[in-house]
Design an enzyme around this catalytic site. Structure first.
Site, mmCIF file in Angstrom:
data_model
loop_
_atom_site.group_PDB
_atom_site.id
_atom_site.type_symbol
_atom_site.label_atom_id
_atom_site.label_comp_id
_atom_site.label_asym_id
_atom_site.label_seq_id
_atom_site.Cartn_x
_atom_site.Cartn_y
_atom_site.Cartn_z
ATOM 1 N N ASP A 91 9.403 2.896 -0.786
ATOM 2 C CA ASP A 91 8.384 3.579 0.017
ATOM 3 C C ASP A 91 8.709 3.275 1.489
ATOM 4 O O ASP A 91 8.346 2.214 1.999
ATOM 5 C CB ASP A 91 6.983 3.093 -0.365
ATOM 6 C CG ASP A 91 5.919 3.811 0.455
ATOM 7 O OD1 ASP A 91 4.725 3.673 0.128
ATOM 8 O OD2 ASP A 91 6.280 4.485 1.446
ATOM 9 N N TYR A 140 0.864 -1.183 0.000
ATOM 10 C CA TYR A 140 0.000 0.000 0.000
ATOM 11 C C TYR A 140 0.901 1.234 0.000
ATOM 12 O O TYR A 140 1.861 1.292 0.762
ATOM 13 C CB TYR A 140 -0.895 0.004 1.238
ATOM 14 C CG TYR A 140 -1.748 1.253 1.402
ATOM 15 C CD1 TYR A 140 -1.515 2.150 2.451
ATOM 16 C CD2 TYR A 140 -2.797 1.541 0.519
ATOM 17 C CE1 TYR A 140 -2.303 3.284 2.612
ATOM 18 C CE2 TYR A 140 -3.581 2.682 0.686
ATOM 19 C CZ TYR A 140 -3.331 3.549 1.739
ATOM 20 O OH TYR A 140 -4.102 4.685 1.894
ATOM 21 N N LYS A 154 5.138 9.620 8.621
ATOM 22 C CA LYS A 154 5.059 9.079 9.983
ATOM 23 C C LYS A 154 6.164 9.572 10.923
ATOM 24 O O LYS A 154 6.098 10.667 11.460
ATOM 25 C CB LYS A 154 5.009 7.550 9.896
ATOM 26 C CG LYS A 154 3.773 7.069 9.089
ATOM 27 C CD LYS A 154 3.663 5.578 9.017
ATOM 28 C CE LYS A 154 2.645 5.130 8.003
ATOM 29 N NZ LYS A 154 1.273 5.060 8.521
HETATM 30 P P1 KE4 Z 1 -0.510 8.512 4.574
HETATM 31 O O1 KE4 Z 1 -1.041 9.222 3.366
HETATM 32 O O2 KE4 Z 1 -1.566 7.702 5.289
HETATM 33 O O3 KE4 Z 1 0.295 9.427 5.517
HETATM 34 O O4 KE4 Z 1 0.609 7.466 4.074
HETATM 35 C C1 KE4 Z 1 0.243 6.527 3.090
HETATM 36 C C2 KE4 Z 1 1.192 5.359 3.147
HETATM 37 C C3 KE4 Z 1 2.203 5.266 2.192
HETATM 38 N N1 KE4 Z 1 3.084 4.240 2.198
HETATM 39 C C4 KE4 Z 1 3.021 3.284 3.155
HETATM 40 C C5 KE4 Z 1 4.022 2.171 3.130
HETATM 41 C C6 KE4 Z 1 2.020 3.335 4.159
HETATM 42 O O5 KE4 Z 1 1.963 2.358 5.104
HETATM 43 C C7 KE4 Z 1 1.094 4.390 4.163
HETATM 44 C C8 KE4 Z 1 -0.013 4.504 5.188
HETATM 45 N N2 KE4 Z 1 -0.018 3.482 6.181
HETATM 46 C C9 KE4 Z 1 -1.322 3.214 6.787
HETATM 47 C C10 KE4 Z 1 -1.128 2.039 7.755
HETATM 48 N N3 KE4 Z 1 -1.171 0.804 7.082
HETATM 49 C C11 KE4 Z 1 -1.907 4.408 7.442
HETATM 50 C C12 KE4 Z 1 -3.114 4.126 8.320
HETATM 51 C C13 KE4 Z 1 -4.377 4.647 7.714
HETATM 52 O O6 KE4 Z 1 -4.563 4.523 6.489
HETATM 53 O O7 KE4 Z 1 -5.184 5.167 8.501
#
Ligand code: KE4
Length: 425
Positions: A237, A142, A265
């Protein structure tokens, strides 16, 4: 009715699903989402005053634990000077210099406001730099919700990516190709079928969004070689793994140098921050220097920078945190496996350092297909038991557990006792 139930009842009336991010709705575990009121160290406290040992840490940012005094102090200091100016600030220079100093592959970095934005911008930069359009991603990984990344699982191998969300036109995913994680030949095939058309391969160096799936030996090295041979960029990523596995992220931990890296994060210390970076040659493609446009009102926000700077500086100045955190993860996840085996349970435990998860399947989990053999009903039962015994886990089988420097060994022993209780209930 609990306060969380009452709040949830109100929330669903004015927020889609009552939450501002779908996973928080606890949809796959059939519990009312707990509305969290405060947090400290390794603990979070819900609106009803229930305390939980937290294994999410806001999905990764809280590597030093919640409410770290130095992070709070840095934020309070920044707030006194104002919240946002829409102008350049010293803290942005300090943050960029710090990231470039900590991560050797980063010669230049641009701050954005989320991991999604970082990925969207890195993909656009890769396309601008190579003049190519196609992107390879891995099923089960993801990368945020930018249109091009929302492709159906498994679609795209030698065919065009099929949108995996309403509202994403086929045109947005037609250049997204899917390969199988830990399967280099599935990438080789795509390069053969799309000669000189692939701009980049984007990968989670440790997959943490299908549960945790570490890279097989040679997988990341193989991707590096393939991208170099084919003139495509390798994008790591590291929104989750960045500054978690090592001071220089998974790329340092595994010794593989990507061309572009996305962050999120941890670099925000809990505030909304993302970033993408790479060599000066590649990053000079980005406006206002180069032709790749990307912008953001709150990018590099001084308060967010203050939080991220405080956290990253502590991590840089105390690299022992990584040895301790990774060693704690090795111990903790192996203890979980011992408990499962002693109870005669065949479940799988995957981890890399402080990132880990239990898969309720009898087969080794090495990719999306094997992850999906997990019994989500069993996960739901496990989650509910642990939650009602004060252990806050991911409300989905296909997420990760995150340890922090704030977790004490005796607190992890507490969790292991609750797990023993679950296995012998
Ligand atoms: P954000 O747009 O949520 O800050 O980041 C997206 C993203 C990009 N790349 C990786 C590897 C990620 O894990 C994420 C977002 N992680 C999720 C947890 N699996 C965020 C939690 C959520 O969607 O509420």
């Amino acid at each position: 009715m609990t306060k969380s139930e009452a709040l949830y009842e109100r929330a669903v009336k004015c927020i889609p699903g009552g939450v501002n991010s779908p996973v928080r709705a606890f949809g796959s575990v059939g519990e009312t989402p707990r509305f969290i009121e405060k947090a400290n160290g390794a603990w979070i406290y819900d609106a009803d005053g229930n305390a939980y040992l937290d294994f999410i840490g806001s999905w990764g940012p809280m590597i030093l634990g919640h409410n770290h005094p130095e992070v709070l102090e840095s934020v309070m200091e920044a707030v006194k000077g104002g919240l946002s100016f829409g102008a350049a600030t010293e803290r942005e220079v300090l943050m960029a210099e710090l990231i470039c100093d900590m991560v050797p592959s980063i010669g230049m970095v641009r701050m954005v406001n989320s991991g999604t934005e970082a990925v969207m911008s890195a993909i656009r930069t890769a396309r601008g730099f190579t003049g190519r359009n196609k992107i390879v991603k891995f099923t089960g990984c993801y990368h945020g919700h930018t249109d091009a990344m929302l492709v159906k699982a498994g679609s795209g191998v030698m065919t065009q990516g099929i949108p995996d969300s309403a509202g994403v036109p086929a045109g947005c995913t037609q250049d997204t190709l899917s390969a199988a994680y830990n399967n280099l030949s599935s990438v080789e095939v795509l390069f053969e079928e799309n000669k000189n058309e692939i701009a980049a391969v984007i990968v989670e160096p440790v997959a943490a969004n299908m549960g945790v799936v570490p890279p097989a030996k040679g997988f990341l090295e193989g991707l590096r070689k393939l991208c170099t041979r084919e003139g495509a960029l390798l994008i790591f990523d590291e929104v989750i793994t960045g500054f978690r596995l090592a001071p220089d992220g998974a790329q340092g931990y595994f010794g593989i140098q990507p061309d572009l890296t996305t962050f999120g994060k941890i670099i925000g210390g809990g505030m909304p921050v993302g970033a993408y970076g790479g060599s000066k040659e590649i990053m000079s493609m980005v406006a206002p220097v180069g032709p790749v446009y990307q912008a953001g009102t709150l990018s590099g926000n001084p308060v967010a920078m203050a939080a991220g700077l405080a956290q990253l500086t502590m991590l840089k100045e105390n690299p022992r945190i990584y040895q301790e955190l990774n060693a704690m993860g090795d111990w903790f996840y192996s203890e979980i496996e011992t408990i499962l085996r002693e109870a005669g349970a065949p479940w799988q435990v995957n981890h890399t350092g402080s990132l880990g998860c239990v898969f309720f399947t009898e087969q080794p989990v090495v990719d999306y297909a094997s992850a999906k053999t997990s019994d989500v009903g069993k996960y739901r039962d496990y989650f509910k038991y642990m939650l009602h015994h004060g252990i806050y886990l991911a409300p989905s089988q296909f997420e990760a557990m995150f340890l922090s420097a704030a977790h004490k060994k005796e607190e992890l022993e507490e969790m292991l006792d609750v797990l023993r209780g679950y296995m012998h209930r």
